[in-house]
Design an enzyme around this catalytic site. Structure first.
Site, short mmCIF file in Angstrom:
data_model
loop_
_atom_site.label_atom_id
_atom_site.label_comp_id
_atom_site.label_asym_id
_atom_site.label_seq_id
_atom_site.Cartn_x
_atom_site.Cartn_y
_atom_site.Cartn_z
N LYS A 86 -1.74 17.98 54.36
CA LYS A 86 -3.10 18.06 53.81
C LYS A 86 -3.21 17.42 52.43
O LYS A 86 -4.23 16.82 52.10
CB LYS A 86 -3.53 19.52 53.75
CG LYS A 86 -3.82 20.15 55.11
CD LYS A 86 -4.36 21.55 54.95
CE LYS A 86 -4.82 22.14 56.28
NZ LYS A 86 -3.76 22.31 57.24
N LYS A 105 -3.41 27.11 50.92
CA LYS A 105 -3.30 26.56 52.27
C LYS A 105 -1.97 25.84 52.43
O LYS A 105 -1.55 25.09 51.55
CB LYS A 105 -4.44 25.59 52.56
CG LYS A 105 -5.82 26.20 52.46
CD LYS A 105 -6.93 25.17 52.53
CE LYS A 105 -7.09 24.57 53.89
NZ LYS A 105 -8.27 23.67 53.97
N GLY A 112 -4.79 26.14 62.21
CA GLY A 112 -5.06 27.40 62.90
C GLY A 112 -5.11 28.61 62.00
O GLY A 112 -4.94 29.74 62.47
N GLY A 113 -5.31 28.40 60.69
CA GLY A 113 -5.39 29.52 59.77
C GLY A 113 -4.06 30.07 59.32
O GLY A 113 -4.00 30.99 58.51
N HIS A 149 -18.32 25.51 58.38
CA HIS A 149 -17.26 24.62 58.88
C HIS A 149 -17.90 23.70 59.91
O HIS A 149 -18.22 24.11 61.02
CB HIS A 149 -16.15 25.47 59.51
CG HIS A 149 -15.00 24.68 60.04
ND1 HIS A 149 -13.72 25.14 60.00
CD2 HIS A 149 -14.93 23.46 60.61
CE1 HIS A 149 -12.90 24.24 60.54
NE2 HIS A 149 -13.63 23.21 60.93
N HIS A 192 -9.95 32.82 59.90
CA HIS A 192 -9.87 31.35 59.95
C HIS A 192 -9.65 30.81 61.36
O HIS A 192 -9.30 29.64 61.53
CB HIS A 192 -8.75 30.84 59.02
CG HIS A 192 -8.85 31.37 57.62
ND1 HIS A 192 -9.88 31.04 56.78
CD2 HIS A 192 -8.06 32.24 56.93
CE1 HIS A 192 -9.72 31.67 55.62
NE2 HIS A 192 -8.63 32.40 55.68
N GLU A 239 -12.68 17.29 59.87
CA GLU A 239 -13.26 18.59 59.55
C GLU A 239 -13.76 18.61 58.11
O GLU A 239 -13.06 18.19 57.18
CB GLU A 239 -12.23 19.70 59.77
CG GLU A 239 -11.71 19.74 61.20
CD GLU A 239 -10.99 21.04 61.53
OE1 GLU A 239 -10.93 21.92 60.64
OE2 GLU A 239 -10.51 21.17 62.67
N ARG A 297 -5.90 14.79 67.37
CA ARG A 297 -5.76 15.16 68.78
C ARG A 297 -7.11 15.56 69.33
O ARG A 297 -8.09 15.63 68.59
CB ARG A 297 -4.78 16.33 68.93
CG ARG A 297 -5.18 17.51 68.04
CD ARG A 297 -4.31 18.73 68.28
NE ARG A 297 -4.50 19.75 67.28
CZ ARG A 297 -5.51 20.61 67.23
NH1 ARG A 297 -6.48 20.53 68.13
NH2 ARG A 297 -5.58 21.54 66.29
#
Length: 645
Positions: free
Chosen positions: A116, A158, A164-165, A208, A234, A274, A296
């Protein structure tokens, strides 16, 4: 086009890929673990190969075994689905080194978006707006705490390799930062093998919204947006497309930013960009920021397919086989509105704990798309994600599509495991959600109202009693009447840890009176249908010692065996048990230790998540019955407290 492809995945996404490939005349090869030998995706495939044990590391994460299976079956390409190896660049390179085609982006593109922090820096260079935060390499605790202070609380910690949180924690004040950081690092290391984190400003009223992109390695288009704001922990719960309140101006700005992101890394195939969006004052062209790119196909891709008429898996196969983009941006348009609800085996009142069990009954309603990897009789295993299905509805307007979703959820029938079906139904009928008041905090704000367990009425309870006694058989059959005529029977059902006593008086094969507490329900079969006090009875399923009445999203009753009840009467309430099968990740209790109610005594790892087991009361630990590293079954005794005086 390929003659044969191998699907390197399981469950509903493997079945989904097979559906489209079959329509295109492409032969499909499935792979499976020990516990998936009889799975739905295996039965659907033209050929299936066993690749290892139940744990993902022993099967679906074994890239070498998957590639060998593709070569052995003559497959020319591998579709990764999502999860497992779908975003593993080393696997992509191994596939290509074996002379096969990876149906997805290049290893270079996956690496560019895999971390990220690096992805955000790349997006800044491409002119894509990013959330204020710290994405640096320095990971010392003091340095990260200082960066959080600089950004300003609240902040999000994060995992840089996350998804996936997992490895994500919200920190609202400085005093909580150190504990949250330690917890995030631990979870990130377990899930991704990388405990590095980044810190971002937390948007107070976040939405989101993500944009579906598709590229051919040189050019890209977007297929509009999806709103995935309805989340808990999340994790996405219900997704929709398009986003409520979206304007043409903001859609154009977000779509252009997403295309810039895809083209900046030479993206090929289906991907999702996102964005975190400030929803406090309506959507604005300057009020969205890049979060991450999923390289993906996404779980929620069906809502995009519903509003665009595009089969994204077909596009994946076509582009991977060498074709150019199947459409230009100006060829794409939105028609209507769509919703997707994720149906899981999980115990909502107990904090959404993942559940296992055998699906003794499973039926989806007509008129809704149900993407599923299971059938009645299949087992929800502790080794994989406990998703049962994705229910998708479409309509000309948001209101119509949402009403269709609510109806589809009310008509879905599941027995054999607890599910989140009632929770989804409550969300679909939530007034604020129906009005488009959507943000990521909605579920948390209204959680108590959303997780209320359906309360059976006298009619539902009476029907369960009749089913338990075998009195709902074929019309005109007189066996039951011969056995029960002119007799009464007392039956005990169990619901939410409470006993319900029923008195049943059989009048004929087609008529009974059932008294529940002080209420008597008249059950009559008229024209082949049972009616309860002149109301049409819902469907019912009986499996072993359980009756499920398919009203209010499914109401489950236990049939009490007096002998078992007597044996259980002496059960020790001071014993802390495993609520599900899993691995004892950590044990924080020792014999003789004084504990207070709410203290964390152990950590259980199950369904890819960590669950804390807390002391139910103040007391002294009498005995520790399991150690860290032990694999335990549901209900296994882990810790015993001393008896209270």
């Amino acid at each position: 086009m390929f003659d044969t492809i191998l699907i390197a995945n399981r469950g509903e996404i493997a079945a989904r890929v097979i559906d489209t490939a079959r329509k295109m005349g492409v032969r499909c090869v499935a792979v499976h673990s020990d516990v998936d030998a009889d799975a739905r995706h295996v039965a659907m495939a033209d050929e299936a190969l066993h690749i290892g044990g139940a744990a993902p590391a022993d099967s679906y994460l074994r890239g070498d075994a998957i590639i060998a299976a593709a070569q052995a079956t003559g497959a020319q390409a591998i579709h990764p689905g999502y999860g497992f190896l779908s975003e593993n660049p080393d696997f992509v390179e191994a596939v290509e080194a074996a002379g096969l085609t990876f149906i997805g982006p290049s290893a270079k593109a996956i690496r560019a978006m895999g971390l990220k922090d690096a992805a955000k820096a790349l997006m800044e260079e491409a002119g894509v707006p990013v959330v204020p935060g710290y994405h640096g390499a320095e990971q010392a605790t003091d340095h990260l705490a200082a960066q959080a202070e600089k950004i300003g609380y609240p902040v999000l910690i994060k995992a840089v390799a996350g998804g996936g949180g997992k490895g994500m924690r919200l920190v609202e004040r400085a005093g909580d930062f150190a504990d949250a950081l330690e917890s995030a690092r631990s979870e990130a290391a377990k899930a991704f093998g990388n405990d590095a984190v980044l810190i971002e400003k937390f948007i107070e009223h976040p939405r989101h919204i993500e944009v579906q992109v598709f590229g051919d390695g040189a050019n890209a288009v977007h297929l509009f947006e999806r709103d995935c704001s309805l989340q808990r922990r999340h994790q996405k719960v219900i997704e929709e497309a398009p986003a409520p309140g979206m304007t043409d101006e903001v859609r154009a700005a977000m779509g252009a930013a997403a295309v810039r992101a895809a083209e900046a890394i030479g993206y090929s195939g289906a991907g999702t960009v996102e964005f975190i969006v400030d929803g406090s004052g309506g959507l604005r062209a300057d009020g969205f920021w890049f979060m991450e790119m999923n390289t993906r196909l996404q779980v929620e891709h069906p809502v995009t397919e519903a509003i665009t008429g595009v089969d994204l898996v077909e596009w994946q196969l076509r582009v991977a086989s060498g074709e150019a983009l199947p459409a230009r941006q100006e060829d794409l348009a939105i028609t209507g509105h769509a919703f997707e609800a994720r149906l899981y085996a999980e115990d909502v009142p107990k904090g959404f704990l993942p559940a296992t069990g055998t699906l003794t009954h499973l039926r989806f309603p007509p008129g809704a798309r149900a993407d599923t990897g299971v059938r009645a009789g299949d087992e929800i295993s502790p080794f994989y994600d406990p998703m049962i299905a994705k229910l998708v509805t479409h309509g000309p307007t948001r209101d119509v599509a949402l009403r269709r979703l609510a109806t589809a959820l009310s008509q879905t029938q599941v027995a054999g495991t607890v599910t989140n079906l009632a929770f989804l139904g409550a969300l679909a009928r939530h007034e604020g959600f129906a009005a488009g008041e959507v943000d990521t905090g909605l579920i948390a704000r209204d959680l108590d109202a959303l997780v209320v367990t359906p309360a059976p009425g006298a009619r539902e309870t009476a029907l369960a009693g009749l089913a338990a006694l075998g009195l709902l058989g074929a019309e005109g059959r007189d066996i039951g009447f011969a056995l029960w005529a002119r007799s009464a029977r007392t039956l005990i059902l169990r619901r939410d840890e409470e006993d319900i006593t029923l008195r049943v008086r059989v009048l004929s094969a087609d008529a009974s009176d059932v008294t529940v507490d002080e209420t008597t329900v008249e059950a009559r079969r008229v024209g082949g249908r049972w009616r309860l006090d002149d109301h049409v009875a819902p469907e019912v399923a009986v499996t072993g010692d359980t009756v499920t009445v398919f009203a209010q999203y499914g109401i489950e009753f236990g049939i009490v065996d007096p002998l078992i009840r007597a044996a259980a009467a002496g059960a020790d309430s001071a014993v802390i048990e495993a609520p599900m099968p899993g691995l004892v990740k950590a044990m924080h209790a020792e014999a003789g230790q004084a504990v207070s109610a709410g203290d964390r005594l152990a950590v259980l790892e199950a369904m890819k998540m960590e669950h804390s087991l807390l002391a139910p009361r103040d007391g002294i630990v009498a005995e520790v019955l399991a150690q860290a590293g032990a694999q335990v079954a549901a209900g296994a005794a882990l810790i015993r407290l001393e008896e209270e005086d």
